[in-house]
Design a protein around this motif. Structure first.
Motif, PDB file in Angstrom:
ATOM      1  N   ILE A   4     138.324  -7.668 -20.901  1.00  0.00           N
ATOM      2  CA  ILE A   4     137.333  -6.717 -21.407  1.00  0.00           C
ATOM      3  C   ILE A   4     136.380  -7.428 -22.356  1.00  0.00           C
ATOM      4  N   LEU A   5     136.910  -8.217 -23.240  1.00  0.00           N
ATOM      5  CA  LEU A   5     136.074  -8.942 -24.175  1.00  0.00           C
ATOM      6  C   LEU A   5     135.164  -9.928 -23.449  1.00  0.00           C
ATOM      7  N   LEU A   6     135.686 -10.579 -22.432  1.00  0.00           N
ATOM      8  CA  LEU A   6     134.869 -11.483 -21.633  1.00  0.00           C
ATOM      9  C   LEU A   6     133.747 -10.711 -20.925  1.00  0.00           C
ATOM     10  N   PHE A   7     134.107  -9.584 -20.386  1.00  0.00           N
ATOM     11  CA  PHE A   7     133.101  -8.749 -19.694  1.00  0.00           C
ATOM     12  C   PHE A   7     132.003  -8.309 -20.655  1.00  0.00           C
ATOM     13  N   VAL A   8     132.384  -7.863 -21.852  1.00  0.00           N
ATOM     14  CA  VAL A   8     131.429  -7.411 -22.849  1.00  0.00           C
ATOM     15  C   VAL A   8     130.567  -8.586 -23.303  1.00  0.00           C
ATOM     16  N   GLU A   9     131.185  -9.767 -23.485  1.00  0.00           N
ATOM     17  CA  GLU A   9     130.435 -10.936 -23.904  1.00  0.00           C
ATOM     18  C   GLU A   9     129.431 -11.351 -22.837  1.00  0.00           C
ATOM     19  N   GLU A  10     129.849 -11.274 -21.604  1.00  0.00           N
ATOM     20  CA  GLU A  10     128.995 -11.708 -20.514  1.00  0.00           C
ATOM     21  C   GLU A  10     127.838 -10.740 -20.272  1.00  0.00           C
ATOM     22  N   TYR A  11     128.091  -9.444 -20.424  1.00  0.00           N
ATOM     23  CA  TYR A  11     127.059  -8.416 -20.145  1.00  0.00           C
ATOM     24  C   TYR A  11     126.586  -7.698 -21.413  1.00  0.00           C
ATOM     25  N   THR A  12     126.526  -8.329 -22.505  1.00  0.00           N
ATOM     26  CA  THR A  12     126.140  -7.712 -23.768  1.00  0.00           C
ATOM     27  C   THR A  12     124.721  -7.158 -23.717  1.00  0.00           C
ATOM     28  N   ILE A  13     123.780  -7.914 -23.271  1.00  0.00           N
ATOM     29  CA  ILE A  13     122.375  -7.477 -23.253  1.00  0.00           C
ATOM     30  C   ILE A  13     122.200  -6.287 -22.315  1.00  0.00           C
ATOM     31  N   PRO A  14     122.688  -6.322 -21.074  1.00  0.00           N
ATOM     32  CA  PRO A  14     122.532  -5.135 -20.215  1.00  0.00           C
ATOM     33  C   PRO A  14     123.238  -3.907 -20.789  1.00  0.00           C
ATOM     34  N   ILE A  15     124.354  -4.079 -21.428  1.00  0.00           N
ATOM     35  CA  ILE A  15     125.074  -2.939 -22.025  1.00  0.00           C
ATOM     36  C   ILE A  15     124.230  -2.352 -23.158  1.00  0.00           C
ATOM     37  N   ILE A  16     123.628  -3.200 -23.996  1.00  0.00           N
ATOM     38  CA  ILE A  16     122.801  -2.727 -25.109  1.00  0.00           C
ATOM     39  C   ILE A  16     121.568  -2.004 -24.563  1.00  0.00           C
ATOM     40  N   ILE A  17     120.940  -2.581 -23.547  1.00  0.00           N
ATOM     41  CA  ILE A  17     119.762  -1.938 -22.953  1.00  0.00           C
ATOM     42  C   ILE A  17     120.157  -0.596 -22.336  1.00  0.00           C
ATOM     43  N   GLY A  18     121.279  -0.547 -21.635  1.00  0.00           N
ATOM     44  CA  GLY A  18     121.754   0.714 -21.041  1.00  0.00           C
ATOM     45  C   GLY A  18     122.033   1.762 -22.110  1.00  0.00           C
ATOM     46  N   CYS A  19     122.655   1.357 -23.202  1.00  0.00           N
ATOM     47  CA  CYS A  19     122.934   2.295 -24.306  1.00  0.00           C
ATOM     48  C   CYS A  19     121.626   2.769 -24.948  1.00  0.00           C
ATOM     49  N   ALA A  20     120.652   1.872 -25.086  1.00  0.00           N
ATOM     50  CA  ALA A  20     119.366   2.253 -25.672  1.00  0.00           C
ATOM     51  C   ALA A  20     118.656   3.266 -24.776  1.00  0.00           C
ATOM     52  N   ILE A  21     118.679   3.010 -23.463  1.00  0.00           N
ATOM     53  CA  ILE A  21     118.049   3.949 -22.526  1.00  0.00           C
ATOM     54  C   ILE A  21     118.755   5.300 -22.596  1.00  0.00           C
ATOM     55  N   MET A  22     120.062   5.293 -22.637  1.00  0.00           N
ATOM     56  CA  MET A  22     120.819   6.543 -22.738  1.00  0.00           C
ATOM     57  C   MET A  22     120.502   7.266 -24.041  1.00  0.00           C
ATOM     58  N   ASN A  23     120.334   6.531 -25.120  1.00  0.00           N
ATOM     59  CA  ASN A  23     119.965   7.152 -26.396  1.00  0.00           C
ATOM     60  C   ASN A  23     118.570   7.765 -26.317  1.00  0.00           C
ATOM     61  N   ILE A  24     117.627   7.068 -25.683  1.00  0.00           N
ATOM     62  CA  ILE A  24     116.262   7.607 -25.536  1.00  0.00           C
ATOM     63  C   ILE A  24     116.308   8.889 -24.708  1.00  0.00           C
ATOM     64  N   VAL A  25     117.081   8.858 -23.609  1.00  0.00           N
ATOM     65  CA  VAL A  25     117.200  10.058 -22.772  1.00  0.00           C
ATOM     66  C   VAL A  25     117.820  11.200 -23.568  1.00  0.00           C
ATOM     67  N   ILE A  26     118.808  10.916 -24.356  1.00  0.00           N
ATOM     68  CA  ILE A  26     119.459  11.945 -25.172  1.00  0.00           C
ATOM     69  C   ILE A  26     118.482  12.496 -26.214  1.00  0.00           C
ATOM     70  N   VAL A  27     117.675  11.637 -26.829  1.00  0.00           N
ATOM     71  CA  VAL A  27     116.694  12.099 -27.819  1.00  0.00           C
ATOM     72  C   VAL A  27     115.650  12.988 -27.140  1.00  0.00           C
ATOM     73  N   VAL A  28     115.188  12.618 -25.950  1.00  0.00           N
ATOM     74  CA  VAL A  28     114.217  13.439 -25.210  1.00  0.00           C
ATOM     75  C   VAL A  28     114.839  14.794 -24.872  1.00  0.00           C
ATOM     76  N   LEU A  29     116.060  14.776 -24.358  1.00  0.00           N
ATOM     77  CA  LEU A  29     116.744  16.033 -24.041  1.00  0.00           C
ATOM     78  C   LEU A  29     116.956  16.880 -25.295  1.00  0.00           C
ATOM     79  N   LEU A  30     117.256  16.244 -26.391  1.00  0.00           N
ATOM     80  CA  LEU A  30     117.425  16.957 -27.648  1.00  0.00           C
ATOM     81  C   LEU A  30     116.110  17.611 -28.083  1.00  0.00           C
TER      82      LEU A  30
END
Length: 182
Positions: A4-30
């Protein structure tokens, strides 16, 4: 756990971008949710304005009772108006008048014939004959636009004018609307 740690280390940037997009979508929905609820709150405040905290069901029931009361009152008014309209049909609505000189030796058109008719062309013709020494007035009944008595030329003219001359009551009262209640 290492995987899991290896996976997170390897895909850190895409995970952060995905979380940011999800946060933007949540803010718009809010924001959309806030706008909708704000609009509903305004409508609710207008609905319960002046009700001192009553519930919506009570308010709606009160409004429905008011609407039914107004409907009943309006029906009563329409019934009374129909009675008045019926009575008006028997009032003088048509008038025809002729002034004339009945005798050559008198000075002007002081004699007259006036027809007064209701909506059914029932009524009377009043005639006044003016002479030098005397004036005579008499009346003849009219039923459905015809008299059982013989009519002079002037009386016939007055009768024909009255038949063609309906007094327009809408000038005074304004136009009447249809008497239907939904």
């Amino acid at each position: 756990m290492e995987n899991i740690l290896l996976f997170v280390e390897e895909y850190t940037i895409p995970i952060i971008i995905g979380c940011a997009i999800m946060n933007i979508v949540i803010v718009v929905l809010l924001a959309i949710n806030y706008a909708l609820t704000s609009s509903l709150k305004d409508k609710y405040r207008k609905l319960v304005k002046g009700t001192s905290g009553k519930n919506i069901e009570g308010i709606l029931m009160e409004h429905m009772e008011n609407v039914e009361s107004v409907k009943e009152e309006l029906q009563s008014i329409y019934r009374k108006l129909d009675i008045i309209d019926n009575k008006i049909s028997f009032c003088v609505q048509k008038v025809g008048i002729i002034r004339y000189n009945a005798f050559q030796d008198t000075g002007s058109d002081l004699s007259f014939s006036i027809a007064l008719l209701d909506d059914n062309n029932d009524g009377i013709i009043l005639t006044g004959i003016h002479g030098r020494a005397e004036s005579i007035s008499y009346a003849k009944p009219i039923k459905k636009g015809v008299s059982n008595y013989s009519l002079s030329v002037e009386e016939l003219q007055a009768l024909e004018r009255a038949k063609c001359n309906l007094l327009d009551h809408t000038d005074v009262q304004g136009s009447r609307s249809k008497r239907e209640v939904g």
